[in-house]
Write a protein that holds these residues in place. Sequence first.
Motif, PDB file in Angstrom:
ATOM      1  N   ILE A 135       9.510 120.863 128.067  1.00  0.00           N
ATOM      2  CA  ILE A 135       9.181 119.177 128.048  1.00  0.00           C
ATOM      3  C   ILE A 135       7.774 118.899 128.121  1.00  0.00           C
ATOM      4  CG2 ILE A 135       9.938 117.272 129.640  1.00  0.00           C
ATOM      5  CD1 ILE A 135      12.583 118.494 130.576  1.00  0.00           C
ATOM      6  N   GLY A 136       7.580 118.221 126.911  1.00  0.00           N
ATOM      7  CA  GLY A 136       6.089 117.567 127.499  1.00  0.00           C
ATOM      8  C   GLY A 136       4.647 118.259 127.059  1.00  0.00           C
ATOM      9  N   ASN A 137       5.842 119.910 126.673  1.00  0.00           N
ATOM     10  CA  ASN A 137       4.688 120.813 125.853  1.00  0.00           C
ATOM     11  C   ASN A 137       4.439 120.640 124.905  1.00  0.00           C
ATOM     12  OD1 ASN A 137       2.968 123.109 126.175  1.00  0.00           O
ATOM     13  ND2 ASN A 137       4.609 124.494 126.417  1.00  0.00           N
ATOM     14  N   CYS A 138       3.535 119.943 123.875  1.00  0.00           N
ATOM     15  CA  CYS A 138       3.281 120.636 122.738  1.00  0.00           C
ATOM     16  C   CYS A 138       1.747 120.308 122.538  1.00  0.00           C
ATOM     17  CB  CYS A 138       4.318 118.792 121.179  1.00  0.00           C
ATOM     18  SG  CYS A 138       3.620 118.719 120.246  1.00  0.00           S
ATOM     19  N   ASP A 139       1.273 121.193 121.733  1.00  0.00           N
ATOM     20  CA  ASP A 139       0.141 121.317 121.678  1.00  0.00           C
ATOM     21  C   ASP A 139      -0.908 120.362 120.295  1.00  0.00           C
ATOM     22  OD1 ASP A 139       0.779 122.831 119.732  1.00  0.00           O
ATOM     23  OD2 ASP A 139      -0.057 124.157 120.029  1.00  0.00           O
ATOM     24  N   ALA A 140       0.234 119.715 119.837  1.00  0.00           N
ATOM     25  CA  ALA A 140      -0.722 119.523 118.916  1.00  0.00           C
ATOM     26  C   ALA A 140      -0.354 118.080 119.582  1.00  0.00           C
ATOM     27  CB  ALA A 140       0.708 118.895 117.404  1.00  0.00           C
ATOM     28  N   SER A 193       4.501 126.591 122.934  1.00  0.00           N
ATOM     29  CA  SER A 193       4.135 125.244 122.570  1.00  0.00           C
ATOM     30  C   SER A 193       5.782 125.055 121.912  1.00  0.00           C
ATOM     31  CB  SER A 193       3.252 124.798 121.034  1.00  0.00           C
ATOM     32  OG  SER A 193       3.134 123.591 120.843  1.00  0.00           O
ATOM     33  N   TYR A 194       6.032 123.534 122.245  1.00  0.00           N
ATOM     34  CA  TYR A 194       7.128 123.073 121.683  1.00  0.00           C
ATOM     35  C   TYR A 194       7.243 122.020 120.737  1.00  0.00           C
ATOM     36  CZ  TYR A 194       9.110 126.941 124.449  1.00  0.00           C
ATOM     37  OH  TYR A 194       8.860 128.665 125.034  1.00  0.00           O
ATOM     38  N   CYS A 195       7.028 122.071 119.723  1.00  0.00           N
ATOM     39  CA  CYS A 195       6.943 120.162 118.893  1.00  0.00           C
ATOM     40  C   CYS A 195       7.994 119.831 118.284  1.00  0.00           C
ATOM     41  CB  CYS A 195       5.775 120.434 118.157  1.00  0.00           C
ATOM     42  SG  CYS A 195       3.782 120.785 119.268  1.00  0.00           S
ATOM     43  N   LEU A 196       8.483 119.073 117.855  1.00  0.00           N
ATOM     44  CA  LEU A 196       9.588 118.244 117.546  1.00  0.00           C
ATOM     45  C   LEU A 196       8.712 117.903 116.416  1.00  0.00           C
ATOM     46  CD1 LEU A 196      12.153 116.901 119.413  1.00  0.00           C
ATOM     47  CD2 LEU A 196      12.697 118.899 117.899  1.00  0.00           C
ATOM     48  N   PRO A 254       5.750 131.584 124.394  1.00  0.00           N
ATOM     49  CA  PRO A 254       4.304 131.643 126.130  1.00  0.00           C
ATOM     50  C   PRO A 254       3.827 133.800 125.814  1.00  0.00           C
ATOM     51  CG  PRO A 254       6.075 130.465 126.841  1.00  0.00           C
ATOM     52  CD  PRO A 254       6.774 130.552 125.489  1.00  0.00           C
ATOM     53  N   GLY A 255       2.373 134.080 125.246  1.00  0.00           N
ATOM     54  CA  GLY A 255       2.404 134.930 124.592  1.00  0.00           C
ATOM     55  C   GLY A 255       1.921 135.413 123.319  1.00  0.00           C
ATOM     56  N   SER A 256       2.575 134.678 122.513  1.00  0.00           N
ATOM     57  CA  SER A 256       2.951 134.714 121.185  1.00  0.00           C
ATOM     58  C   SER A 256       2.199 134.044 120.245  1.00  0.00           C
ATOM     59  CB  SER A 256       4.444 134.474 121.128  1.00  0.00           C
ATOM     60  OG  SER A 256       4.593 134.684 119.288  1.00  0.00           O
ATOM     61  N   ASN A 257       0.999 134.303 119.067  1.00  0.00           N
ATOM     62  CA  ASN A 257       0.577 134.029 118.337  1.00  0.00           C
ATOM     63  C   ASN A 257       1.046 133.229 116.978  1.00  0.00           C
ATOM     64  OD1 ASN A 257      -1.739 134.758 119.666  1.00  0.00           O
ATOM     65  ND2 ASN A 257      -1.694 136.772 119.092  1.00  0.00           N
ATOM     66  N   THR A 258       2.466 133.465 117.020  1.00  0.00           N
ATOM     67  CA  THR A 258       3.444 133.245 116.143  1.00  0.00           C
ATOM     68  C   THR A 258       4.109 131.950 115.994  1.00  0.00           C
ATOM     69  OG1 THR A 258       4.797 134.945 115.962  1.00  0.00           O
ATOM     70  CG2 THR A 258       3.337 135.515 114.580  1.00  0.00           C
TER      71      THR A 258
END
Length: 626
Positions: A369-374, A383-386, A305-309
């Motif tokens: 949990i469930g937080n993947c923007d893709a 964003s937290y994606c596998l 959160p708050g990061s662009n990288t």
Amino acid sequence: MISLRENWRIVMLVAFLLASAFALVGPIGGSDPGTQTDFVELSGEQQELTLDRSTIQLDNTTLETTNGSDTIVASNATIEVRGDITDRTDASARVTNGSITVADGTLVVPSNADISRTQGTVGIPNETTLRAENSQVTLAIERQADSGLTNLQYGFDLAGGTRIRAPLVGLHATDIDVGDNQSREVNAQIAEELGVEQIDVRVRQGTIEVFDDDVSRAEFASALQSAGYGVQAEDINNGVTSETRANVVNILQSKIDQTGLSGGTVTTVGDGLVVVEVPNAEPSDVRDTVSERGVVRIVASVREPGSNTTTNTTVITGDDIASTGQIGPREDENGNIVGWQAPVTLNEQGAQQFQSQMNALNFTDARGIGNCDATGGADRPGSYCLVTTLDGEPVRYNGMGEDLAGGLRDGSWSDTPTFTIGASSAEQAQEVKISLEVGSLPTNLDLTGSEHDISYLQPSLAQEFKSLSLVTGLLAWFGVAGMVFLRYRKVRVAIPMIFTAVAEVFILLGFAAVSGLALDLSHIAGLIAVIGTGVDDLIIIADEILQQGEVATGRVFESRFRKAFWVIGAAAVTTIIAMSPLTILSVGDLFGFAIVTIVGVLIGVLITRPAYGDILRNLVLSEDQR
């Protein structure tokens, strides 16, 4: 009366003939003969082609299939036909086990046509006329292969298909003193120096390899020098080591066996060339199979959160997988298919590492949990994606599920470490599953250089080769039979000799059916050689027994037969010794010739020629003389 005790060799010959007959026409295999592919060009306004139960692949043009009122038109599209087609009439088509795929175009059907779509492609199961209108069309026509009357399998020369010969991408340096505990450190250092991934560098005791076609010999030598090894550019060898080449051959063979390319073989020729032959397969399918390394990874892609990288961390590799399960569809809460997945089970080390990393990267708390923007996840910061990647390309994005997160958080998940690797299609999921099962290729075949060769043989032309091979074998047999009759002018001597020679070839064909040997032209040459050498030995037996005076007793017969058998036995040993190097050296098609010749000689010495001696004894000796 013929005694079975005295004629047990004849009984053994009959038993082998019956077994060979069962092997050739019996239900020993029951395998699907697969499909055969022809490439057909349609051009102009009038050229047409009529097909029955075919697969059609069409690229970037217009094709109409006409059948009365039923017309299917694809404009600037690709139509791939995969799967079983059922229940089609003049105005309807039904596709099962697949989906309709149209790339960069539209699919237009008449208003009265009903096409159902179930994970497959457009299919033409009945006789249909294809017409090319004002364009040139190249069609890949895939038909069900004819299983034939026997269980014999045919290789590239006699079945048609694709052959690829190419070297492996790589450079290697030998006589490198790498300590037992230094491999990982040296691997990382050289990969960093060369700007490649660590998977593209392999460090073994005494040998270091790099598998990247963008790395030159000078660059590799410079990286080794930076690692403390006194290696010059001229010390770098092109290609890969024999161990790596053998590993590639084994993995490619497993991939071909599991991707439905039945009958395919992978061998080596000379110093570095790998030869892949797949009957009844088109070049694009074989090329895709052999050019993909199959490197599967799960990458945790995190944007705090708050990061662009975004930070990418590999959390699962193929080495972490213990086993895989059957692929299946992935459904949303409404029961709609939103993708495919391959269930996997992680090994103990991989499970512990994955569990630790998921907790450390915050995938298991409210942020992840469930937080993947893709995937259109929750509207929350970060964003937290596998991400599932295959050969470095993403094939599926997934968010962390709540149930999985709970098990990872409390540590209970590692007790039963199952995981589903996602994919966008069934084909991708199957490819991921196969890659995990057979392992990833350490390097690719070099299909860009001048050394590589991709050949396609039309199945129709291969069918002509098959017919000509049969004619050649018959001519050889008739030629030998004629010479035998001219030599002895006695039917009772010549007929058993010719029968024994035929029996030898028949048993050899039974061996080919049982072993799954895919016959090609080199094997046919071996069969013809077996006919010639076999009759030569039978002539030696007949001459030694019949041309040395009258055979008055069984003891005289046995003495002469034993003398003749020592001669043909010595000749057989010489032949086997001469052919043996061809079975272990990388000499391409000569391997098949050597194998058939050696097996044929063994069948002759152990089965057919002793049986011929018993047959001849019964013909020249009366019951009292025996």
